[in-house]
Design a protein around this motif. Structure first.
Motif, PDB file in Angstrom:
ATOM      1  N   GLY A   1       0.792  -1.216   0.000  1.00 31.12           N
ATOM      2  CA  GLY A   1       0.000   0.000   0.000  1.00 31.12           C
ATOM      3  C   GLY A   1       0.827   1.270   0.000  1.00 31.12           C
ATOM      4  O   GLY A   1       0.300   2.361   0.266  1.00 31.12           O
ATOM      5  N   PHE A   2       2.125   1.152  -0.280  1.00 33.68           N
ATOM      6  CA  PHE A   2       3.008   2.305  -0.364  1.00 33.68           C
ATOM      7  C   PHE A   2       3.643   2.359  -1.740  1.00 33.68           C
ATOM      8  O   PHE A   2       3.752   1.346  -2.429  1.00 33.68           O
ATOM      9  CB  PHE A   2       4.135   2.228   0.687  1.00 33.68           C
ATOM     10  N   SER A   3       4.100   3.529  -2.130  1.00 36.42           N
ATOM     11  CA  SER A   3       4.872   3.630  -3.359  1.00 36.42           C
ATOM     12  C   SER A   3       6.306   3.185  -3.096  1.00 36.42           C
ATOM     13  O   SER A   3       6.773   3.178  -1.946  1.00 36.42           O
ATOM     14  CB  SER A   3       4.881   5.074  -3.876  1.00 36.42           C
ATOM     15  N   GLY A   4       7.012   2.833  -4.167  1.00 41.31           N
ATOM     16  CA  GLY A   4       8.408   2.468  -4.022  1.00 41.31           C
ATOM     17  C   GLY A   4       9.233   3.617  -3.455  1.00 41.31           C
ATOM     18  O   GLY A   4      10.146   3.402  -2.647  1.00 41.31           O
ATOM     19  N   ARG A   5       8.897   4.834  -3.832  1.00 48.63           N
ATOM     20  CA  ARG A   5       9.652   5.989  -3.343  1.00 48.63           C
ATOM     21  C   ARG A   5       9.452   6.175  -1.841  1.00 48.63           C
ATOM     22  O   ARG A   5      10.387   6.527  -1.117  1.00 48.63           O
ATOM     23  CB  ARG A   5       9.232   7.239  -4.108  1.00 48.63           C
ATOM     24  N   ALA A   6       8.232   5.928  -1.364  1.00 46.82           N
ATOM     25  CA  ALA A   6       7.963   6.066   0.069  1.00 46.82           C
ATOM     26  C   ALA A   6       8.722   5.008   0.866  1.00 46.82           C
ATOM     27  O   ALA A   6       9.287   5.290   1.927  1.00 46.82           O
ATOM     28  CB  ALA A   6       6.461   5.959   0.340  1.00 46.82           C
TER      29      ALA A   6
ATOM     30  N   THR B   1      10.929   3.542  -7.974  1.00 42.45           N
ATOM     31  CA  THR B   1       9.885   4.098  -8.823  1.00 42.45           C
ATOM     32  C   THR B   1       8.578   4.018  -8.048  1.00 42.45           C
ATOM     33  O   THR B   1       8.550   3.657  -6.862  1.00 42.45           O
ATOM     34  CB  THR B   1       9.756   3.314 -10.137  1.00 42.45           C
ATOM     35  N   GLN B   2       7.491   4.320  -8.708  1.00 44.39           N
ATOM     36  CA  GLN B   2       6.198   4.223  -8.050  1.00 44.39           C
ATOM     37  C   GLN B   2       5.905   2.796  -7.610  1.00 44.39           C
ATOM     38  O   GLN B   2       5.328   2.558  -6.546  1.00 44.39           O
ATOM     39  CB  GLN B   2       5.092   4.698  -8.997  1.00 44.39           C
ATOM     40  N   GLU B   3       6.366   1.815  -8.421  1.00 42.96           N
ATOM     41  CA  GLU B   3       6.013   0.423  -8.183  1.00 42.96           C
ATOM     42  C   GLU B   3       7.092  -0.390  -7.476  1.00 42.96           C
ATOM     43  O   GLU B   3       6.773  -1.332  -6.754  1.00 42.96           O
ATOM     44  CB  GLU B   3       5.679  -0.265  -9.515  1.00 42.96           C
TER      45      GLU B   3
END
Length: 455
Positions: A327-332, A349-351
């Motif tokens: 439930g998080f982005s890759g960046r987070a 990245t986002q994924e």
């Protein structure tokens, strides 16, 4: 040629005790003795544009290590190598077949050479939204399109491995290129270790061994060279060596950093050390197992196994982790890893979050004798013990000198030497299994515990 443990610059960079007098004291203290080796092209130190001394020796050693006919040291990064390779193969007005996921340096090379990019698309992963590699079939179509348009093609430039660890079918692409009379240039920025892994853990052959004519590698990214230090390797006669050397003379500084060049030679020597890649490969295996056990995480190979479209093989030292199940982005996730654990991923990245391991990524010193003495141990097949921490003091007779101590990383060379002692009629003491079919190693802590704290 220098030995594997001694660099070509070892006896040349003597430095001068008088250097640093005009430098800010804080900076001088930070740099320490390195400043004594920040030299220029002086007598006895050779010339990068026309080497016949220490630089030539370092380049010859690198060529032998990477399977090249000739290697050039790069002090302007892989970008300079890509630019030089394109300048050496393409003339103004030519097409150059470029993978769409090429680094921006490829576009800049077209500006310098005056050639026209003819793009070919890599396979895009529908699950992760990342680009993999160009297939031989798509490459053939790209060459045919330029031919049908009546446009001459100077070269083909592909990427392998990708940032995410997918490796191209270089052998297949090389066959397509060579059948059309084209040289194949590979941006192998992230692939320098492949020459030393020799197929271990599914690693593919390096670009040169698979048929590429030129491979450019970022030694500062996946080996231990200093920042912006890279290498260009060439093989065969499809690329004019004279034009390549001339292009590099145009593009590289006439005052190269001897710190960078010495670091390239040292990085090559370190990568050739016996057992240099045992611990990183083992660390990657452990990390994969731990990541797979975490709910909600998947790895690149779960979506794109070796042999799937655009993924001829996978780089075993690169971990691409899909984190959307958390439930998080890759960046987070990357930011949290950095803030809470000091773990800095290669890319996010986002994924996905991407981790890169190298010869310096895993522990080198192992465990203290006391910690090893009290650690939990297990017995594993001897070959599976390579890269693990020994729980035994393994001492061959003769000569009676320990080959492995508790807490040290067991290497393939150590195991081979111990087996050689037995084969010669000697004895190895300290092993629970005197036949060495099984070895006692220290139980690794499950990496899940710490990683779950990130969720």
């Amino acid at each position: 040629m220098p030995t594997k443990s001694k660099g070509a610059f070892g006896g040349q960079l003597r430095g001068s005790g008088g250097l640093g007098g005009g430098i800010l004291p804080e900076f001088r203290d930070m740099m320490g003795p390195a400043l004594q080796h920040d030299l220029t092209e002086l007598p006895g130190l050779d010339y990068l544009s026309a080497p016949n001394g220490a630089i030539a020796t370092a380049q010859a050693a690198a060529a032998a290590a990477f399977g090249a006919d000739e290697t050039f040291l790069l002090v302007n990064g892989t970008t300079a190598g890509v630019h030089a390779a394109v300048l050496a193969t393409c003339r103004p007005g030519d097409d150059i077949i470029l993978a769409r996921n090429c680094h921006l340096s490829a576009f800049s090379a077209c500006v310098l050479a005056g050639c026209q990019p003819a793009w070919v698309d890599p396979v895009v992963d529908p699950h992760l939204g990342v680009a993999h590699c160009v297939t031989p079939e798509v490459l053939h179509q790209g060459l045919a399109a330029s031919a049908a348009a009546g446009r001459p093609v100077g070269a083909v430039l592909l990427v392998s491995p990708t940032y995410f660890g997918a490796c191209c079918d270089i052998a297949g692409c090389a066959r397509v290129c060579h059948a059309a009379g084209m040289p194949l240039i590979v941006d192998e920025a992230h692939g320098a270790p492949l020459a030393f892994l020799r197929g271990r853990d599914g690693a593919p052959a390096g670009a040169l061994a698979a048929g590429a004519d030129v491979a450019v590698q970022s030694s500062h990214k996946t080996l231990s060279a200093l920042g912006q230090a890279s290498m260009l390797h060439m093989r065969g006669e499809r690329v004019d060596r004279r034009r390549l050397a001339s292009a590099l003379q145009v593009l590289q500084t006439s005052s190269p950093s001897y710190l960078l060049m010495a670091s390239l030679d040292a990085a090559r020597a370190a990568a050739q050390q016996p057992g240099a890649w045992d611990a990183p490969l083992h660390a990657a295996r452990l990390a994969r197992a731990g990541l797979r056990a975490l709910p909600g995480l998947t790895l690149l190979e779960d979506f794109a196994a070796a042999g799937s479209p655009g993924v001829h093989a996978l780089d075993p030292l690169r971990l691409t982790v899909a984190v959307s199940g958390w439930g998080f982005s890759g960046r987070a996730v990357a930011a949290e890893l950095d803030t809470r654990f000091g773990v800095v991923p290669e890319l996010a990245t986002q994924e996905v979050v991407v981790f890169a391991l190298g010869a310096g990524s895993a522990r080198a010193a192992g465990m203290s004798p006391r910690d090893a003495f009290f650690a939990e141990i297990e017995q594993v097949p001897a070959d599976a013990a390579v890269g693990r921490l020994s729980a035994e003091l393994l001492c061959p007779y003769p000569p009676g000198v320990p080959a492995a101590l508790p807490g040290e990383v067991l290497t393939a060379d150590t195991l081979a030497a111990l087996r050689g002692v037995l084969a010669a009629g000697g004895k190895v003491t300290g092993a629970a299994d005197e036949t060495l079919r099984m070895l006692s190693v220290i139980v690794e802590h499950d990496p899940q515990t710490q990683m779950l704290d990130c969720v």
